[in-house]
Design a protein around this motif. Sequence first.
Motif, short mmCIF file in Angstrom:
data_model
loop_
_atom_site.label_atom_id
_atom_site.label_comp_id
_atom_site.label_asym_id
_atom_site.label_seq_id
_atom_site.Cartn_x
_atom_site.Cartn_y
_atom_site.Cartn_z
N TRP A 137 54.17 37.62 29.01
CA TRP A 137 52.93 38.74 28.27
C TRP A 137 52.35 39.23 28.63
CZ3 TRP A 137 55.09 34.04 26.93
CH2 TRP A 137 55.92 34.67 25.73
N SER A 138 51.94 40.86 29.49
CA SER A 138 51.28 41.44 29.83
C SER A 138 50.18 40.42 30.58
CB SER A 138 51.03 42.41 29.42
OG SER A 138 50.32 43.52 28.89
N GLY A 139 49.60 40.18 29.46
CA GLY A 139 48.22 38.91 30.36
C GLY A 139 48.18 37.92 30.72
N GLU A 140 48.94 37.61 31.83
CA GLU A 140 48.89 37.04 32.97
C GLU A 140 47.91 38.11 33.47
OE1 GLU A 140 52.80 36.53 34.26
OE2 GLU A 140 52.85 38.31 35.07
N ILE A 141 47.87 39.06 34.05
CA ILE A 141 47.25 39.58 35.05
C ILE A 141 45.50 39.99 34.21
CG2 ILE A 141 46.86 41.97 36.58
CD1 ILE A 141 48.76 39.22 37.54
N PRO A 142 44.61 38.90 34.63
CA PRO A 142 43.68 39.66 34.36
C PRO A 142 43.32 41.21 34.51
CG PRO A 142 42.95 37.97 36.28
CD PRO A 142 44.60 38.05 35.84
N ASN A 143 42.42 41.76 33.52
CA ASN A 143 42.08 42.57 33.36
C ASN A 143 39.57 43.53 34.06
OD1 ASN A 143 39.96 42.26 30.81
ND2 ASN A 143 41.25 42.12 29.39
N ASP A 144 39.99 44.45 33.83
CA ASP A 144 38.56 44.59 35.12
C ASP A 144 37.19 43.89 34.32
OD1 ASP A 144 40.14 46.75 36.63
OD2 ASP A 144 39.45 47.71 35.19
N GLU A 145 37.03 43.76 32.59
CA GLU A 145 36.29 43.14 31.99
C GLU A 145 36.07 41.38 32.46
OE1 GLU A 145 35.42 41.75 27.50
OE2 GLU A 145 36.43 43.62 27.55
N GLU A 146 37.40 41.34 32.77
CA GLU A 146 37.20 39.70 33.10
C GLU A 146 36.52 39.07 34.35
OE1 GLU A 146 40.66 37.98 30.05
OE2 GLU A 146 41.00 39.04 32.09
N TYR A 147 37.27 40.43 35.27
CA TYR A 147 36.26 40.45 36.81
C TYR A 147 34.88 40.17 37.13
CZ TYR A 147 41.02 40.25 38.98
OH TYR A 147 42.84 40.05 39.32
N LYS A 148 34.61 41.38 35.45
CA LYS A 148 33.08 41.74 35.79
C LYS A 148 32.57 40.47 35.12
CE LYS A 148 34.19 47.13 35.69
NZ LYS A 148 34.06 48.03 34.51
N ARG A 149 32.96 40.48 33.86
CA ARG A 149 32.23 38.99 33.22
C ARG A 149 32.42 37.75 34.81
NH1 ARG A 149 35.13 37.14 28.26
NH2 ARG A 149 36.80 35.95 30.18
N GLY A 150 33.53 38.11 34.91
CA GLY A 150 33.04 36.49 36.67
C GLY A 150 32.25 37.08 37.89
N ILE A 151 31.68 37.88 37.98
CA ILE A 151 31.30 38.38 39.01
C ILE A 151 29.89 38.10 38.23
CG2 ILE A 151 29.94 40.25 40.74
CD1 ILE A 151 33.04 39.60 41.74
N LYS A 152 29.62 39.02 37.14
CA LYS A 152 28.19 38.65 36.31
C LYS A 152 27.87 36.98 36.60
CE LYS A 152 25.84 39.60 32.33
NZ LYS A 152 25.46 40.00 31.18
N ALA A 153 28.65 36.28 35.82
CA ALA A 153 28.51 34.60 36.28
C ALA A 153 28.07 34.02 36.73
CB ALA A 153 30.25 33.89 35.03
#
Length: 248
Positions: A137-153
């Motif tokens: 499943w292509s969702g194995e690779i994180p998307n931009d929203e998840e990276y941004k959420r991680g940086i913010k956290a």
Amino acid sequence: MIYITGDTHGDINRFFDGGALDTKLTKNDTLIVCGDFGFVWFDESNPVGFNQDNDKLDRLSYKPYTILFVDGNHENHDRLSKFPEVEKYGSTVHKIRDNIYHLERGRIYTIEGKTFFTFGGAYSIDKYMRQEGISWWSGEIPNDEEYKRGIKAIKNADYKVDYIITHTCPSEIIKMYLHHIPDPHDGELTGFFDYLMYEVDFKCWFFGHWHTDDYFKVPMRGKTKKFRALLFDVVNIEEYEEVKYDEY
């Protein structure tokens, strides 16, 4: 008490019949799996596999302890995303069963008074052998929203957490300590982890994916940062509570 282990790959025997996770954990304990949980795999298009998955999850639901996991690359990310999101540990999780929860990417959770930054996912080097929507499943690779959420956290936490839980690990760990060549398809993710490795203060970083049980003390900017690779080992997080900066 909090315990951590590596990839379980849907192997129910790890949890029963004397397997590595057939432990004496109690209702007061929590087990965290570092990705490739593997019990959320088949969907309704494969009724036999789907029912087998649900039977396994039902069996795990009778365990007295709580089971948490970050996602790996070998997960059905489409099905995983359809489980209900609920508030738990100070953020949102996917509820799989009453005692089984998926820890989402880019979140910080507070569990038993300890903070955990979680970020699942990785690239499947065996992708060429798999079929999209069936075994990959292509969702194995994180998307931009998840990276941004991680940086913010991480910024909101002032670049400090007690523990980091991921599936794969920083590229520097892959090269210098695991002695593998990082796959360029994974470069954005492992590069992001390189950034976290240098910028975030943490007591220990736990990860799976590499099918090894090992422990690394990494000298970095006058400190020693700890990394624990897990597959079959089940470790008590209390072993990694003490932080020392003079271990190298």
